[in-house]
Structure formats: C-alpha cells, structure tokens
Design a protein around this motif. Sequence first.
Motif, PDB file in Angstrom:
ATOM      1  N   SER A 208       0.815  -1.213   0.000  1.00 53.68           N
ATOM      2  CA  SER A 208       0.000   0.000   0.000  1.00 53.68           C
ATOM      3  C   SER A 208       0.849   1.264   0.000  1.00 53.68           C
ATOM      4  CB  SER A 208      -0.934   0.018   1.212  1.00 53.68           C
ATOM      5  OG  SER A 208      -0.201   0.099   2.416  1.00 53.68           O
ATOM      6  N   LEU A 209       2.180   1.101   0.158  1.00 53.07           N
ATOM      7  CA  LEU A 209       3.067   2.269   0.133  1.00 53.07           C
ATOM      8  C   LEU A 209       2.913   3.046  -1.161  1.00 53.07           C
ATOM      9  CD1 LEU A 209       5.519   3.977   1.079  1.00 53.07           C
ATOM     10  CD2 LEU A 209       6.989   2.236   0.052  1.00 53.07           C
ATOM     11  N   LEU A 210       3.002   2.350  -2.307  1.00 53.57           N
ATOM     12  CA  LEU A 210       2.847   3.019  -3.602  1.00 53.57           C
ATOM     13  C   LEU A 210       1.440   3.566  -3.771  1.00 53.57           C
ATOM     14  CD1 LEU A 210       4.745   0.631  -6.064  1.00 53.57           C
ATOM     15  CD2 LEU A 210       5.617   2.617  -4.850  1.00 53.57           C
ATOM     16  N   LEU A 211       0.449   2.787  -3.342  1.00 55.32           N
ATOM     17  CA  LEU A 211      -0.942   3.213  -3.501  1.00 55.32           C
ATOM     18  C   LEU A 211      -1.201   4.524  -2.768  1.00 55.32           C
ATOM     19  CD1 LEU A 211      -3.815   2.651  -4.506  1.00 55.32           C
ATOM     20  CD2 LEU A 211      -4.191   1.306  -2.427  1.00 55.32           C
ATOM     21  N   ASN A 212      -0.725   4.639  -1.557  1.00 55.97           N
ATOM     22  CA  ASN A 212      -0.949   5.853  -0.780  1.00 55.97           C
ATOM     23  C   ASN A 212      -0.287   7.072  -1.425  1.00 55.97           C
ATOM     24  OD1 ASN A 212      -2.459   4.515   1.138  1.00 55.97           O
ATOM     25  ND2 ASN A 212      -0.709   4.102   2.462  1.00 55.97           N
ATOM     26  N   LEU A 213       0.883   6.866  -2.033  1.00 53.43           N
ATOM     27  CA  LEU A 213       1.551   7.969  -2.725  1.00 53.43           C
ATOM     28  C   LEU A 213       0.771   8.377  -3.973  1.00 53.43           C
ATOM     29  CD1 LEU A 213       5.283   6.821  -2.455  1.00 53.43           C
ATOM     30  CD2 LEU A 213       4.153   8.636  -1.140  1.00 53.43           C
ATOM     31  N   LEU A 214       0.265   7.399  -4.705  1.00 58.15           N
ATOM     32  CA  LEU A 214      -0.510   7.681  -5.923  1.00 58.15           C
ATOM     33  C   LEU A 214      -1.824   8.388  -5.606  1.00 58.15           C
ATOM     34  CD1 LEU A 214       0.085   4.263  -7.689  1.00 58.15           C
ATOM     35  CD2 LEU A 214       0.613   6.474  -8.732  1.00 58.15           C
ATOM     36  N   LYS A 215      -2.431   8.038  -4.496  1.00 54.61           N
ATOM     37  CA  LYS A 215      -3.737   8.609  -4.125  1.00 54.61           C
ATOM     38  C   LYS A 215      -3.598   9.913  -3.365  1.00 54.61           C
ATOM     39  CE  LYS A 215      -6.993   5.803  -2.744  1.00 54.61           C
ATOM     40  NZ  LYS A 215      -7.724   4.750  -2.006  1.00 54.61           N
ATOM     41  N   GLY A 216      -2.374  10.246  -2.965  1.00 50.93           N
ATOM     42  CA  GLY A 216      -2.178  11.476  -2.214  1.00 50.93           C
ATOM     43  C   GLY A 216      -2.817  11.411  -0.850  1.00 50.93           C
ATOM     44  N   VAL A 264       8.785   9.380  -5.410  1.00 49.38           N
ATOM     45  CA  VAL A 264       7.666  10.165  -5.930  1.00 49.38           C
ATOM     46  C   VAL A 264       8.024  10.796  -7.268  1.00 49.38           C
ATOM     47  CG1 VAL A 264       6.273  12.243  -5.552  1.00 49.38           C
ATOM     48  CG2 VAL A 264       6.586  10.583  -3.698  1.00 49.38           C
ATOM     49  N   GLU A 265       9.225  11.330  -7.413  1.00 45.04           N
ATOM     50  CA  GLU A 265       9.637  11.925  -8.683  1.00 45.04           C
ATOM     51  C   GLU A 265       9.626  10.882  -9.796  1.00 45.04           C
ATOM     52  OE1 GLU A 265      10.168  15.097  -9.636  1.00 45.04           O
ATOM     53  OE2 GLU A 265       9.302  15.458  -7.649  1.00 45.04           O
ATOM     54  N   LYS A 266      10.075   9.679  -9.483  1.00 43.81           N
ATOM     55  CA  LYS A 266      10.057   8.584 -10.455  1.00 43.81           C
ATOM     56  C   LYS A 266       8.620   8.272 -10.873  1.00 43.81           C
ATOM     57  CE  LYS A 266      12.790   5.992 -11.699  1.00 43.81           C
ATOM     58  NZ  LYS A 266      13.546   5.896 -12.976  1.00 43.81           N
ATOM     59  N   PRO A 272       1.798  11.151 -14.351  1.00 39.99           N
ATOM     60  CA  PRO A 272       1.657  12.543 -13.897  1.00 39.99           C
ATOM     61  C   PRO A 272       0.278  12.843 -13.311  1.00 39.99           C
ATOM     62  CG  PRO A 272       1.524  12.416 -16.284  1.00 39.99           C
ATOM     63  CD  PRO A 272       1.876  11.033 -15.822  1.00 39.99           C
ATOM     64  N   ARG A 273       0.027  12.312 -12.143  1.00 40.80           N
ATOM     65  CA  ARG A 273      -1.238  12.547 -11.442  1.00 40.80           C
ATOM     66  C   ARG A 273      -1.106  13.771 -10.534  1.00 40.80           C
ATOM     67  NH1 ARG A 273      -4.520   7.654 -11.041  1.00 40.80           N
ATOM     68  NH2 ARG A 273      -3.605   6.007 -12.310  1.00 40.80           N
ATOM     69  N   PRO A 274      -2.231  14.360 -10.143  1.00 38.45           N
ATOM     70  CA  PRO A 274      -2.169  15.590  -9.335  1.00 38.45           C
ATOM     71  C   PRO A 274      -2.115  15.353  -7.829  1.00 38.45           C
ATOM     72  CG  PRO A 274      -4.433  15.153  -9.961  1.00 38.45           C
ATOM     73  CD  PRO A 274      -3.610  14.053 -10.587  1.00 38.45           C
ATOM     74  N   ASN A 275      -2.168  14.094  -7.382  1.00 36.01           N
ATOM     75  CA  ASN A 275      -2.399  13.851  -5.962  1.00 36.01           C
ATOM     76  C   ASN A 275      -1.172  13.475  -5.139  1.00 36.01           C
ATOM     77  OD1 ASN A 275      -5.184  14.231  -6.405  1.00 36.01           O
ATOM     78  ND2 ASN A 275      -5.429  12.099  -7.016  1.00 36.01           N
ATOM     79  N   TYR A 276      -0.001  13.564  -5.731  1.00 39.00           N
ATOM     80  CA  TYR A 276       1.190  13.180  -4.985  1.00 39.00           C
ATOM     81  C   TYR A 276       1.433  14.136  -3.809  1.00 39.00           C
ATOM     82  CZ  TYR A 276       2.374  10.159  -8.951  1.00 39.00           C
ATOM     83  OH  TYR A 276       2.351   9.197  -9.922  1.00 39.00           O
ATOM     84  N   LYS A 328      -8.876   4.668 -12.580  1.00 42.26           N
ATOM     85  CA  LYS A 328      -8.126   4.955 -13.780  1.00 42.26           C
ATOM     86  C   LYS A 328      -8.232   6.440 -14.092  1.00 42.26           C
ATOM     87  CE  LYS A 328      -8.702   0.357 -15.749  1.00 42.26           C
ATOM     88  NZ  LYS A 328      -9.143  -0.456 -16.909  1.00 42.26           N
ATOM     89  N   PRO A 329      -7.225   7.039 -14.732  1.00 46.45           N
ATOM     90  CA  PRO A 329      -7.212   8.490 -14.959  1.00 46.45           C
ATOM     91  C   PRO A 329      -8.482   9.015 -15.576  1.00 46.45           C
ATOM     92  CG  PRO A 329      -5.106   7.553 -15.548  1.00 46.45           C
ATOM     93  CD  PRO A 329      -5.991   6.385 -15.226  1.00 46.45           C
ATOM     94  N   GLU A 330      -9.000   8.318 -16.613  1.00 48.09           N
ATOM     95  CA  GLU A 330     -10.216   8.801 -17.276  1.00 48.09           C
ATOM     96  C   GLU A 330     -11.419   8.736 -16.340  1.00 48.09           C
ATOM     97  OE1 GLU A 330      -9.448   4.514 -18.666  1.00 48.09           O
ATOM     98  OE2 GLU A 330      -8.341   6.376 -18.285  1.00 48.09           O
ATOM     99  N   ALA A 331     -11.427   7.696 -15.490  1.00 49.60           N
ATOM    100  CA  ALA A 331     -12.521   7.544 -14.547  1.00 49.60           C
ATOM    101  C   ALA A 331     -12.449   8.625 -13.465  1.00 49.60           C
ATOM    102  CB  ALA A 331     -12.501   6.164 -13.921  1.00 49.60           C
TER     103      ALA A 331
END
Length: 334
Positions: A208-216, A264-266, A272-276, A328-331
């Motif tokens: 969940s480490l990556l998930l939490n970063l992706l979801k901000g 996070v930069e990687k 390129p999501r807005p929630n990091y 997903k981004p479009e969703a």
Amino acid sequence: MTEKQRVCVTGAGGYIGSWLIKYLLSRGYIVHGTVRDPGDEKNAHLKKLENAAENLILFKTDLFDLEGLCSAIAGCTGVFHVASFVPAFHDTVAEEEVTEPAITGTKNVMKACAAAKVKRVVVVSSIAAVVCNPKWHKDHPMDEECWSDPEFIRTLEGDFRYYLLAKTLAEREALEYNNKGNEFEVVTVCPSITIGPRLQSTINASSSLLLNLLKGSAESVEDATYHLVDVRDVAEALVLVYKNPEAKGRYICNSYTLKISALVEKMKSMYPRPNYPKRFTEAEEAPQKGDRMLSSEKLKRLGWNYKTLEETIVDSVICFEKTGDLPKPEAAAS
C-alpha cells in the motif's frame, strides 16, 4: 534438489506466500499450503492458480497448532516458513505479547519439520532483523553479518519496536536449529519493504506504500530512506535458496534504496497525477529507519536478479486499477 518435490508453504494465502506458491506450482512442485480457513474467500485466489487443481492442497492450521502443522508438513521434502504472527497493537501491549507468539510459532514449525524429516527449511525473516544496529560500521553496507540489537530495539518508542524485536528473535531461533543436530538445514531470507502486484484480494501494508503515494493520502510526508524489493523477486529468491545446496545461513533480499521524494519523482515521471505529496519534511534518519545501505551481494552470487523499479511500479499500478483500489485516470477525471 530435483523438481516434482512435495513442499509446504506456511501462510499460503498471504502476499509473499501466494506468489511463492504460484512459482512453485509453475515449476512442477506439489504444494501443501497452510491457511486458517481453506474455505475463506480470501484464499480463493490460490485455487485459481495454474496447476493448483492437481498439485495444491490447503491445510487448516496456524502457527500455534503443532498437530495441524505436523499434518501439513508430513510427506514434504522441504518447507517454506512464510507465515508471521502480527498482533493487534494497542496502548498497553507488552513485549512478550508480540515476541512469545513469534518464537513459539517458529519452534512449532521446526518441531513439525523434525518430525517429518524434511531436508531443507527456508524461513522468511525481514530486514527488521538486520537494520537496527547502531554499532555497525557507518562506511560499510549492512550485510548478513549485521544483526539487529535487541537491547537497542527496546529503547525505541512505539509498539512497533516489538515487531522488530520479534522478527530478530524468531530468525535467531530458526537458525539455531542448524546447530541442534537436526537432519534438515535452515536458511533465512530477509526481504526489505515488499511491493509490487498482488494475487490476494485484500491489500497488505507494504504494497500500500505506492498506492498511498498515488492517491495522495497525505500532502506532507517524511522524506525517509526506504529499502524496496518486488514481491516476485522475493518469491524467486526463496525458490533459489531452496534449490541451491550451496545456500547457507541468511540472505538479505533488497533491490533499491532511495528517499521517498526520489520515489515520488520517479512515479510522477511515469504517471503525472495531481495527488502526490506536495511537501517532504526532513527525516530524522536512524538505524531503525533504514538510513544505511543494504548489501544483497550474497544472494546475487547465487544467481539472483531483480526487476527494474519501473517495471514494479507499472505492474503495481495495473494491479491497483484492476482491483479498483486506484481509479483509472479517465474515470477519476469524469
């Protein structure tokens, strides 16, 4: 060691256990898997694995059930002890509430292995049993000679210190069986924070480490240093040390060491999501937080390779989107 062996995997339905069983089945092994409840929906994914119908048998038992463990391990040439006792932490948790079950579980598995006359036991430990050592040479990467110091761990704050202590004491308990005149040999593998796609339905803490970063999940995070490894590479490492008669003692299993800001930069460059996280606070690095380099050279000498960080991130995101954990981004934009 030849293929078509019968082996047992404790903690079969977990994150690492599931991938390990998938790899073992794909290589012709007959696998006995221990789970708390074979009929529980959270273990349904195991029965869908390729060759599972013919070569996977699930046993209802846990680490405190010696008789059940003996039944599961009977007839097996080798055992992969993956299951780990993780208690529900609370404000008044005592050291022995965490350490005693971990040690007892390890002893029970070893007793069952001795009764079944297995030849080789591979135990999944953790870098928790490696990195908590403030006396280790600062200019030398931590290797298999480095052990976490129980007395130092006891000085740390928070109940999580007892988990660190339990992993350290349990691994030592397992390796001591090499000196007790048993017919089987014990090898331990110490993975770092394990990430990557999952097979089980429920998400585990480390992935969940990556998930939490992706979801901000947080706008500001501590810019700590993390040691990371792909769950599939951990499974490969476990099979490797099992099959290789030259494998002895302990093996650190780590692929990448980097700051959270670099991770996070990687991820930003790839997705390129807005929630990091927007801010990174300075981390007060300490031995228990992983500010030292870890060496996996011993494992590499056996032939272990690992996936690129980019591949792990891509496959993780695909998994998160498939399971609905990450829109997903479009969703997300609609």
